[in-house]
Scaffold this motif. Structure first.
Motif, PDB file in Angstrom:
ATOM      1  N   ALA A  54     115.789   9.498  72.684  1.00 18.82           N
ATOM      2  CA  ALA A  54     115.525  10.142  71.408  1.00 18.82           C
ATOM      3  C   ALA A  54     114.210  11.181  71.661  1.00 18.82           C
ATOM      4  N   VAL A  55     114.379  12.245  70.709  1.00 15.82           N
ATOM      5  CA  VAL A  55     113.287  13.220  71.160  1.00 15.82           C
ATOM      6  C   VAL A  55     112.545  13.708  69.438  1.00 15.82           C
ATOM      7  N   ASN A  56     113.359  13.217  68.516  1.00 18.99           N
ATOM      8  CA  ASN A  56     113.027  13.543  67.253  1.00 18.99           C
ATOM      9  C   ASN A  56     112.013  12.516  66.826  1.00 18.99           C
ATOM     10  N   THR A  57     111.094  12.935  65.874  1.00 19.24           N
ATOM     11  CA  THR A  57     110.270  11.554  65.101  1.00 19.24           C
ATOM     12  C   THR A  57     110.992  10.891  64.265  1.00 19.24           C
ATOM     13  N   ALA A  58     110.769   9.416  64.681  1.00 16.83           N
ATOM     14  CA  ALA A  58     111.400   8.517  63.745  1.00 16.83           C
ATOM     15  C   ALA A  58     110.500   7.316  63.645  1.00 16.83           C
ATOM     16  N   THR A  59     110.701   6.544  62.686  1.00 16.24           N
ATOM     17  CA  THR A  59     110.165   5.580  62.070  1.00 16.24           C
ATOM     18  C   THR A  59     111.021   4.218  62.420  1.00 16.24           C
ATOM     19  N   PHE A  60     110.358   3.249  63.138  1.00 20.04           N
ATOM     20  CA  PHE A  60     111.036   1.861  63.454  1.00 20.04           C
ATOM     21  C   PHE A  60     110.400   0.821  62.761  1.00 20.04           C
ATOM     22  N   THR A  61     110.761  -0.404  62.448  1.00 16.71           N
ATOM     23  CA  THR A  61     110.249  -1.507  61.995  1.00 16.71           C
ATOM     24  C   THR A  61     110.754  -2.557  62.438  1.00 16.71           C
ATOM     25  N   ASN A  62     109.898  -3.494  62.666  1.00 20.28           N
ATOM     26  CA  ASN A  62     110.015  -5.121  63.231  1.00 20.28           C
ATOM     27  C   ASN A  62     110.257  -6.009  62.387  1.00 20.28           C
ATOM     28  N   GLY A  63     110.346  -5.650  60.921  1.00 20.40           N
ATOM     29  CA  GLY A  63     110.310  -6.263  59.718  1.00 20.40           C
ATOM     30  C   GLY A  63     108.971  -6.668  59.204  1.00 20.40           C
ATOM     31  N   GLU A  64     107.940  -6.646  60.006  1.00 22.37           N
ATOM     32  CA  GLU A  64     106.556  -6.881  59.605  1.00 22.37           C
ATOM     33  C   GLU A  64     105.613  -5.403  59.433  1.00 22.37           C
ATOM     34  N   TYR A  65     105.963  -4.580  60.439  1.00 22.97           N
ATOM     35  CA  TYR A  65     105.118  -3.473  60.852  1.00 22.97           C
ATOM     36  C   TYR A  65     106.162  -2.209  61.134  1.00 22.97           C
ATOM     37  N   SER A  66     105.706  -1.065  61.004  1.00 17.75           N
ATOM     38  CA  SER A  66     106.322   0.055  61.182  1.00 17.75           C
ATOM     39  C   SER A  66     105.413   1.057  61.905  1.00 17.75           C
ATOM     40  N   ILE A  67     106.366   1.716  62.973  1.00 19.79           N
ATOM     41  CA  ILE A  67     105.573   2.339  63.946  1.00 19.79           C
ATOM     42  C   ILE A  67     106.347   3.726  63.877  1.00 19.79           C
ATOM     43  N   GLU A  68     105.905   4.777  64.322  1.00 21.48           N
ATOM     44  CA  GLU A  68     106.552   6.244  64.367  1.00 21.48           C
ATOM     45  C   GLU A  68     106.296   6.535  66.074  1.00 21.48           C
TER      46      GLU A  68
END
Length: 105
Positions: free
Chosen positions: A42-56
């Protein structure tokens, strides 16, 4: 004497109530829901979460990001970045955990 004891009690309560926490972000498995395999880079900016924290994660043309089948978070060498979450508490240490044997470049 009474004022001194009251002031010491207030200081004790304020220091014990504020304790910085250690945060660990584990990338040894794909609990984040990242795109898997280089074919799905992927090249687009996206937010991912593990259920506790989110990263971009942010990529650029030719420098994307993905989670490979060997269990590594892969970021392109130029133009890809990982942004850590904002915390609403005091943090003393942030530990990024990855599999051993990964390249640091």
């Amino acid at each position: 004497m009474k004022k001194t004891l009251l002031m010491l009690l207030c200081l004790l309560v304020s220091f014990t109530g504020i304790q910085a926490q250690e945060v660990s972000l584990d990338f040894t498995s794909n609990d984040w829901g990242l795109p898997e395999g280089s074919a799905n880079k992927a090249v687009n900016t996206a937010t991912f979460t593990n259920g506790e924290y989110s990263i971009e994660l942010t990529g650029s043309s030719g420098a994307g990001y993905y989670f490979n089948t060997d269990g590594y978070l892969m970021l392109g060498k130029s133009g890809a970045s990982l942004s850590l979450p904002a915390f609403d508490f005091a943090v003393s240490k942030i530990e990024i955990v990855g599999r051993t044997g990964a390249s640091t470049s």
